[in-house]
Design an enzyme around this catalytic site. Structure first.
Site, PDB file in Angstrom:
ATOM      1  N   SER A  85       5.321 -21.940 -47.590  1.00 48.45           N
ATOM      2  CA  SER A  85       5.842 -21.674 -48.934  1.00 48.45           C
ATOM      3  C   SER A  85       7.350 -21.881 -48.989  1.00 48.45           C
ATOM      4  CB  SER A  85       5.522 -20.223 -49.306  1.00 48.45           C
ATOM      5  OG  SER A  85       6.288 -19.823 -50.420  1.00 48.45           O
ATOM      6  N   GLN A  89       5.197 -26.558 -49.211  1.00 45.06           N
ATOM      7  CA  GLN A  89       4.958 -26.260 -50.630  1.00 45.06           C
ATOM      8  C   GLN A  89       6.290 -26.130 -51.344  1.00 45.06           C
ATOM      9  OE1 GLN A  89       5.505 -22.778 -51.966  1.00 45.06           O
ATOM     10  NE2 GLN A  89       5.291 -23.668 -54.022  1.00 45.06           N
ATOM     11  N   TYR A 133       8.383 -24.972 -54.528  1.00 46.78           N
ATOM     12  CA  TYR A 133       8.692 -24.413 -55.838  1.00 46.78           C
ATOM     13  C   TYR A 133       9.903 -25.220 -56.279  1.00 46.78           C
ATOM     14  CZ  TYR A 133       5.447 -20.541 -56.093  1.00 46.78           C
ATOM     15  OH  TYR A 133       4.305 -19.789 -56.199  1.00 46.78           O
ATOM     16  N   THR A 146       3.808 -26.899 -56.508  1.00 49.79           N
ATOM     17  CA  THR A 146       3.064 -25.875 -57.253  1.00 49.79           C
ATOM     18  C   THR A 146       3.506 -25.855 -58.709  1.00 49.79           C
ATOM     19  OG1 THR A 146       2.790 -24.581 -55.255  1.00 49.79           O
ATOM     20  CG2 THR A 146       2.487 -23.412 -57.341  1.00 49.79           C
ATOM     21  N   ARG A 187       2.354  -8.757 -63.785  1.00 55.78           N
ATOM     22  CA  ARG A 187       1.585  -8.241 -62.648  1.00 55.78           C
ATOM     23  C   ARG A 187       1.738  -6.727 -62.555  1.00 55.78           C
ATOM     24  NH1 ARG A 187       3.048 -12.714 -57.920  1.00 55.78           N
ATOM     25  NH2 ARG A 187       2.155 -14.528 -58.991  1.00 55.78           N
ATOM     26  N   LYS A 214      -0.410 -28.747 -56.968  1.00 53.61           N
ATOM     27  CA  LYS A 214      -1.191 -27.509 -56.778  1.00 53.61           C
ATOM     28  C   LYS A 214      -1.202 -26.686 -58.068  1.00 53.61           C
ATOM     29  CE  LYS A 214      -1.413 -23.422 -53.750  1.00 53.61           C
ATOM     30  NZ  LYS A 214      -0.909 -22.295 -54.519  1.00 53.61           N
ATOM     31  N   HIS A 245      -4.007 -20.021 -58.474  1.00 51.38           N
ATOM     32  CA  HIS A 245      -3.062 -19.169 -57.757  1.00 51.38           C
ATOM     33  C   HIS A 245      -3.719 -17.835 -57.370  1.00 51.38           C
ATOM     34  CE1 HIS A 245       1.410 -19.430 -57.063  1.00 51.38           C
ATOM     35  NE2 HIS A 245       1.230 -18.176 -56.718  1.00 51.38           N
ATOM     36  N   ARG A 299      -3.398 -14.977 -59.908  1.00 50.15           N
ATOM     37  CA  ARG A 299      -2.125 -14.244 -59.999  1.00 50.15           C
ATOM     38  C   ARG A 299      -1.252 -14.689 -61.159  1.00 50.15           C
ATOM     39  NH1 ARG A 299      -0.826 -11.768 -55.140  1.00 50.15           N
ATOM     40  NH2 ARG A 299       1.385 -12.309 -55.059  1.00 50.15           N
ATOM     41  N   SER A 326      -8.659 -20.343 -54.384  1.00 53.62           N
ATOM     42  CA  SER A 326      -8.778 -19.192 -55.288  1.00 53.62           C
ATOM     43  C   SER A 326     -10.151 -18.535 -55.186  1.00 53.62           C
ATOM     44  CB  SER A 326      -8.455 -19.536 -56.741  1.00 53.62           C
ATOM     45  OG  SER A 326      -7.094 -19.970 -56.830  1.00 53.62           O
ATOM     46  N   GLY A 327     -10.231 -17.563 -54.311  1.00 57.81           N
ATOM     47  CA  GLY A 327     -11.440 -16.759 -54.178  1.00 57.81           C
ATOM     48  C   GLY A 327     -12.241 -16.991 -52.911  1.00 57.81           C
ATOM     49  N   GLY A 353      -5.912 -18.025 -48.952  1.00 58.87           N
ATOM     50  CA  GLY A 353      -4.700 -17.249 -49.208  1.00 58.87           C
ATOM     51  C   GLY A 353      -4.765 -15.839 -48.637  1.00 58.87           C
ATOM     52  N   ARG A 354      -5.110 -14.874 -49.476  1.00 57.69           N
ATOM     53  CA  ARG A 354      -4.982 -13.456 -49.093  1.00 57.69           C
ATOM     54  C   ARG A 354      -5.620 -13.062 -47.758  1.00 57.69           C
ATOM     55  NH1 ARG A 354      -5.996 -13.523 -54.527  1.00 57.69           N
ATOM     56  NH2 ARG A 354      -4.489 -12.564 -55.942  1.00 57.69           N
TER      57      ARG A 354
HETATM   58  C1  LIG Z   1       1.042 -12.806 -51.713  1.00 58.76           C
HETATM   59  C2  LIG Z   1       0.841 -14.198 -52.200  1.00 58.76           C
HETATM   60  C3  LIG Z   1       1.919 -15.070 -52.246  1.00 58.76           C
HETATM   61  C4  LIG Z   1       1.743 -16.378 -52.666  1.00 58.76           C
HETATM   62  N1  LIG Z   1       2.804 -17.224 -52.630  1.00 58.76           N
HETATM   63  C5  LIG Z   1       2.626 -18.514 -52.978  1.00 58.76           C
HETATM   64  C6  LIG Z   1       3.684 -19.430 -52.865  1.00 58.76           C
HETATM   65  O1  LIG Z   1       4.771 -19.084 -52.440  1.00 58.76           O
HETATM   66  N2  LIG Z   1       3.461 -20.717 -53.262  1.00 58.76           N
HETATM   67  C7  LIG Z   1       2.249 -21.138 -53.745  1.00 58.76           C
HETATM   68  O2  LIG Z   1       2.082 -22.301 -54.093  1.00 58.76           O
HETATM   69  N3  LIG Z   1       1.209 -20.277 -53.834  1.00 58.76           N
HETATM   70  C8  LIG Z   1       1.371 -18.989 -53.452  1.00 58.76           C
HETATM   71  N4  LIG Z   1       0.309 -18.139 -53.513  1.00 58.76           N
HETATM   72  C9  LIG Z   1      -1.012 -18.650 -53.942  1.00 58.76           C
HETATM   73  C10 LIG Z   1      -1.810 -19.199 -52.753  1.00 58.76           C
HETATM   74  O3  LIG Z   1      -1.249 -20.380 -52.255  1.00 58.76           O
HETATM   75  C11 LIG Z   1      -3.260 -19.522 -53.144  1.00 58.76           C
HETATM   76  O4  LIG Z   1      -3.277 -20.398 -54.241  1.00 58.76           O
HETATM   77  C12 LIG Z   1      -4.089 -18.282 -53.476  1.00 58.76           C
HETATM   78  O5  LIG Z   1      -3.734 -17.175 -52.676  1.00 58.76           O
HETATM   79  C13 LIG Z   1      -5.554 -18.611 -53.271  1.00 58.76           C
HETATM   80  O6  LIG Z   1      -6.358 -17.562 -53.641  1.00 58.76           O
HETATM   81  P1  LIG Z   1      -6.967 -16.494 -52.584  1.00 58.76           P
HETATM   82  O7  LIG Z   1      -5.861 -15.542 -52.256  1.00 58.76           O
HETATM   83  O8  LIG Z   1      -8.065 -15.865 -53.377  1.00 58.76           O
HETATM   84  O9  LIG Z   1      -7.462 -17.261 -51.371  1.00 58.76           O
HETATM   85  C14 LIG Z   1       0.461 -16.819 -53.088  1.00 58.76           C
HETATM   86  C15 LIG Z   1      -0.620 -15.950 -53.034  1.00 58.76           C
HETATM   87  C16 LIG Z   1      -0.452 -14.655 -52.585  1.00 58.76           C
HETATM   88  C17 LIG Z   1      -1.655 -13.760 -52.502  1.00 58.76           C
HETATM   89  O1  LIG Z   2       3.626 -14.166 -55.617  1.00 57.47           O
HETATM   90  C1  LIG Z   2       3.211 -15.299 -55.814  1.00 57.47           C
HETATM   91  O2  LIG Z   2       2.040 -15.538 -56.114  1.00 57.47           O
HETATM   92  C2  LIG Z   2       4.092 -16.414 -55.673  1.00 57.47           C
HETATM   93  O3  LIG Z   2       3.592 -17.486 -55.572  1.00 57.47           O
HETATM   94  C3  LIG Z   2       5.548 -16.318 -55.681  1.00 57.47           C
HETATM   95  C4  LIG Z   2       6.233 -16.542 -54.532  1.00 57.47           C
HETATM   96  C5  LIG Z   2       7.616 -16.500 -54.561  1.00 57.47           C
HETATM   97  C6  LIG Z   2       8.300 -16.240 -55.717  1.00 57.47           C
HETATM   98  C7  LIG Z   2       7.615 -16.020 -56.863  1.00 57.47           C
HETATM   99  C8  LIG Z   2       6.219 -16.077 -56.857  1.00 57.47           C
END
Ligand SMILES: Cc1cc2nc3c(=O)[nH]c(=O)nc-3n(C[C@H](O)[C@H](O)[C@H](O)COP(=O)(O)O)c2cc1C
Ligand SMILES: O=C(O)C(=O)c1ccccc1
Length: 392
Positions: A133, A155, A157, A183, A192, A265, A289, A292, A321-322, A343-344
């Site tokens: 990230s 990735q 931003y 992204t 949130r 993404k 995402h 989120r 996602s999921g 992800g999580r």
């Molecule tokens: C705590 C957290 C931080 C995340 N940070 C980023 C990020 O910095 N950049 C990004 O593209 N996606 C971010 N994501 C999204 C993940 O890349 C991914 O799309 C998502 O977690 C997939 O869903 P899942 O958690 O159900 O597997 C974040 C997700 C979580 C849970």
């Molecule tokens: O929390 C997030 O889902 C996320 O992608 C993020 C990461 C860094 C800054 C802001 C949002």
């Protein structure tokens, strides 16, 4: 993984666990990965757990992500030779040992002091790609150093500041990140409630800003060095972190300044997927995402078939996602995804047991996927089509 390497036996983890059991050892973490969130809730602080587990609004999209996958049903086939299996797939010019990568997750230091380098080392040890990230708590150079020559993707931003963007791209290239994941679903941070109720946002304390604070172009915009005025650095970060005014034509800038594969993404609509293909990107991630960003949005697996129908033959379609279990991977692939991101669950693995916890999560998930594939009559991911699922 080179072409010459034999396919990896992912299901062997199952034997390993039982074999270890003969000496009385049992796994340190649950092998049903859906239990990890609850275990993490019990062991880690409410701020960090709330941030990782939380979603937009009242969680409707996160719920829809699960419902979309749960609604699908696998229809197993029998009496097919499934003794030799090969889970490897080609993604963005690389041969991966399984249709799987770790999704970009920001601020991993809130889960474990080992943070991104620990997760990246786990990915490298298991041979799966790690997507770093932009909002990592460790500078990209340190993460790359931890990975040897393992497959890694960056990735982005996409910052408001053009020079910071260029600097990120050139640093990422130098560090051996071979593909760029841009992204697009986070031009603003969503509503949130779990974070709002605790007023918890790590970035405001300078956690998850390491790539920016170490960046010469970012530093050039500060009156004083970061360590002399953290608040000013954080405020500068807030105003340049993203640019909500960006539109499709702006992508040309990234194409001009990044010579590797580009993946968009956060695509959910077939028309956006067509635009991505028309523009000539190499891939997309069908993702919301992890629920989120837009509360009340379509479940990501419900969006997948329409996107695959629109562009599946024009670019690489990835999915997230999921995803929580092996059969979830099976379902996403049967709907036409080339590979999935997680992800999580790996963030929980990291929180509970550092690098070993992440490796546990990767090995459980891919062993379960391998067994699901085999037990439903398939030997390779390439064989999966919607026919493997009950009509929906
Ligand atoms: C705590 C957290 C931080 C995340 N940070 C980023 C990020 O910095 N950049 C990004 O593209 N996606 C971010 N994501 C999204 C993940 O890349 C991914 O799309 C998502 O977690 C997939 O869903 P899942 O958690 O159900 O597997 C974040 C997700 C979580 C849970
Ligand atoms: O929390 C997030 O889902 C996320 O992608 C993020 C990461 C860094 C800054 C802001 C949002």
């Amino acid at each position: 993984m080179s072409e010459a390497e034999p396919p990896r036996d992912w299901a062997a983890f199952q034997y390993e666990i039982y074999l270890n059991g003969m000496t009385g050892a049992v796994p340190r973490l649950p092998t049903d990965l859906t239990l990890l969130e609850e275990v993490t809730e019990q062991r880690l602080g409410t701020g960090p757990v709330g941030y990782v587990a939380g979603s937009a609004g009242n969680g409707r999209t996160a719920h829809a992500n699960r419902a979309a996958l749960d609604r699908l049903r696998i229809v197993p086939r029998v009496l097919r030779d499934i003794s030799k299996r090969d889970l490897s797939v080609e993604v963005l010019g690389a041969r991966l040992p399984a249709p799987f990568a770790l999704a970009p997750v920001g601020v991993l230091s809130i889960m474990h002091p080992g943070a991104e380098p620990a997760a990246a080392r786990a990915a490298a040890a298991q041979g799966v790609p790690f997507i770093l990230s932009s909002a990592s708590s460790t500078p990209m150079e340190k993460v790359a150093e931890a990975m040897g020559d393992s497959e890694r993707w960056f990735q982005l931003y996409w910052p408001k500041d053009r020079d910071v963007t260029l600097s990120f791209l050139s640093r990422a290239k130098k560090c051996g990140f071979s593909a760029l994941f841009v992204t697009l679903d986070t031009p603003l941070l969503a509503w949130r409630p779990r974070d709002l109720d605790q007023a918890y946002l790590p970035f405001l304390h300078g956690v998850g800003t390491a790539n920016y604070f170490t960046d010469p172009a970012f530093q050039a915009g500060l009156a004083k060095p970061v360590h002399e005025d953290l608040n000013a650095a954080v405020l500068h970060w807030v105003q340049m972190f993203s640019d909500p005014s960006k539109t499709w034509p702006d992508l040309a800038f990234l194409r001009e300044n990044w010579d590797g594969p580009i993946v968009l993404k956060g695509i959910q609509h077939p028309d956006d997927a067509r635009r991505a293909a028309d523009f000539g990107v190499d891939g997309i991630v069908v993702s919301n995402h992890g629920g989120r960003q837009v509360n009340g949005a379509i479940g990501s697996a419900d969006a997948l078939p329409g996107v695959v129908e629109a562009v599946g033959d024009r670019l690489t379609v990835l999915f997230d996602s999921g995803i929580r279990t092996g059969d979830d991977i099976f379902k996403a692939l049967a709907l036409g995804a080339r590979a999935v991101l997680l992800g999580r669950p790996y963030a929980y693995g990291l929180g509970l047991d550092g690098q070993a916890g992440v490796e546990h999560v990767i090995r459980c998930l891919l062993a379960e996927f391998d067994l699901t594939l085999a037990l439903s009559g398939h030997s390779t991911p390439g064989e999966l089509t919607p026919d493997a699922l009950a009509p929906i």
